[in-house]
Design an enzyme around this catalytic site. Structure first.
Site, short mmCIF file in Angstrom:
data_model
loop_
_atom_site.label_atom_id
_atom_site.label_comp_id
_atom_site.label_asym_id
_atom_site.label_seq_id
_atom_site.Cartn_x
_atom_site.Cartn_y
_atom_site.Cartn_z
N ASN A 8 -1.29 31.43 46.26
CA ASN A 8 -2.11 31.07 45.10
C ASN A 8 -2.31 29.56 45.14
O ASN A 8 -1.40 28.80 44.81
CB ASN A 8 -1.38 31.50 43.81
N LYS A 10 -4.20 27.76 43.37
CA LYS A 10 -4.55 27.13 42.07
C LYS A 10 -5.78 26.23 42.29
O LYS A 10 -6.62 26.57 43.10
CB LYS A 10 -3.35 26.40 41.49
N HIS A 99 -2.30 35.09 34.97
CA HIS A 99 -1.34 34.08 35.42
C HIS A 99 -0.91 33.26 34.20
O HIS A 99 -1.71 33.00 33.30
CB HIS A 99 -1.99 33.17 36.48
N GLU A 101 -0.53 30.24 33.74
CA GLU A 101 -1.33 29.04 33.46
C GLU A 101 -2.59 29.41 32.70
O GLU A 101 -3.04 28.67 31.83
CB GLU A 101 -1.64 28.31 34.78
N GLU A 169 6.71 36.47 37.19
CA GLU A 169 6.77 35.02 37.38
C GLU A 169 7.37 34.39 36.12
O GLU A 169 6.65 34.15 35.14
CB GLU A 169 5.37 34.44 37.60
N GLY A 175 6.58 26.12 39.70
CA GLY A 175 6.39 24.71 40.01
C GLY A 175 7.57 23.81 39.66
O GLY A 175 7.47 22.59 39.72
N SER A 218 8.48 29.05 42.38
CA SER A 218 9.27 28.20 43.28
C SER A 218 9.76 28.93 44.53
O SER A 218 10.88 28.67 45.00
CB SER A 218 10.43 27.54 42.52
P1 PGA Z 1 4.96 27.91 42.54
O1 PGA Z 1 3.79 28.72 41.74
O2 PGA Z 1 5.24 28.69 43.79
O3 PGA Z 1 4.35 26.57 42.81
O4 PGA Z 1 6.12 27.86 41.63
C1 PGA Z 1 3.80 30.12 41.70
C2 PGA Z 1 2.63 30.60 40.89
O5 PGA Z 1 2.28 29.95 39.90
O6 PGA Z 1 2.02 31.63 41.20
#
Ligand code: PGA
Length: 254
Positions: A8, A10, A99, A101, A169, A175, A218
């Site tokens: 992903n 983003k 997601h 976000e 998640e 992140g 992460s």
């Molecule tokens: P990350 O993001 O691996 O940077 O923690 C995962 C995600 O948001 O799908």
């Protein structure tokens, strides 16, 4: 079941970095085998470019494309949005919906996420429905209740197993470099497969082993193998570490 590994990106990447990324991944999988289902979800404008790159490379395994979101309608006056039908048309096999976000920055509700998942399934695209608790919800012991509510309200009740996948998640793990313990991941994944099987059972015959739940938050080359070896973990959804082709290939190989 084969593992699914989804990148992903983003809102990252551009034409130049995408070509470099695709060429590294193509090179790697021209000489390495994997059973994993590999998927990359770039920002929308980069989809055709990546499709071209992957069509032109001789990997031993296919590399699939996915969108990071879709609208709940198939077309219409929705400035700035993209339909699942269009994602299908440009070659996507998957689309991420709900997601965290988007849930937090774009105010997406469980109900909207479910409608997007329905639209995706109707268009022949597999929705990757994201769920997960915040730090505060975990500290207050609400993880299981939050997960159950998200499943009840975001997973289409009449969706056939295999036509959608879930991604657990934890919002606090995204992140941040913080990952739940392996026992915590196992516990939540087991609760998710049980809850999903109850949720869709009225309309579908359910084999619990066929419910796909990815872990995200992460994931890095040094923890991916351990996470993917856990029971009821069908693969990983990778944000930050997927931007470096080298790390992404290492995650798949692990
Ligand atoms: P990350 O993001 O691996 O940077 O923690 C995962 C995600 O948001 O799908």
């Amino acid at each position: 079941m084969n593992k699914t590994v989804i990148a992903n990106w983003k809102m990252n990447g551009n034409s130049k970095t995408s070509k470099e990324w695709a060429s590294e991944v193509c090179d790697y999988f021209s000489s390495h085998d994997t059973d994993a289902e590999i998927v990359v979800c770039p920002p929308f404008p980069l989809l055709p470019l990546l499709k071209n790159c992957f069509d032109g490379c001789s990997t031993r395994v296919p590399i699939h494309l996915g969108g990071q979101d879709c609208h709940m309608e198939s077309k219409g006056a929705y400035t700035g949005d993209t339909s699942a039908d269009l994602l299908k048309d440009v070659g996507c096999r998957y689309v991420i919906v709900g997601h965290s976000e988007r849930r937090s920055y774009a105010g997406e509700s469980n109900d909207l996420v479910r409608q997007k998942a329905v639209a995706a399934i109707k268009a022949g695209v597999i929705p990757v429905i994201c769920i997960g608790e915040t730090q505060q919800q975990r500290e207050e012991g609400e993880t299981m209740a939050v997960i159950a509510r998200q499943i009840n309200e975001s997973v289409p009740v009449d969706a056939a197993i295999g036509h959608f996948i879930l991604a657990y998640e934890p919002v606090w793990a995204i992140g941040s470099g913080n990952v739940p313990t392996m026992d915590e991941i196992k516990e939540v994944h087991l609760a998710i497969v049980k809850k999903v099987s109850e949720h869709v059972r009225a309309k579908n015959a359910v084999d619990i082993a066929e419910i796909s739940v990815l872990y995200g938050g992460s994931v890095k080359p040094d923890n991916a193998g351990e996470i993917m070896a856990l029971e009821n973990v069908a693969g990983v959804l990778v944000g930050g570490a997927s931007l470096k082709a080298d790390d992404f290939c290492k995650i798949i190989s692990s």
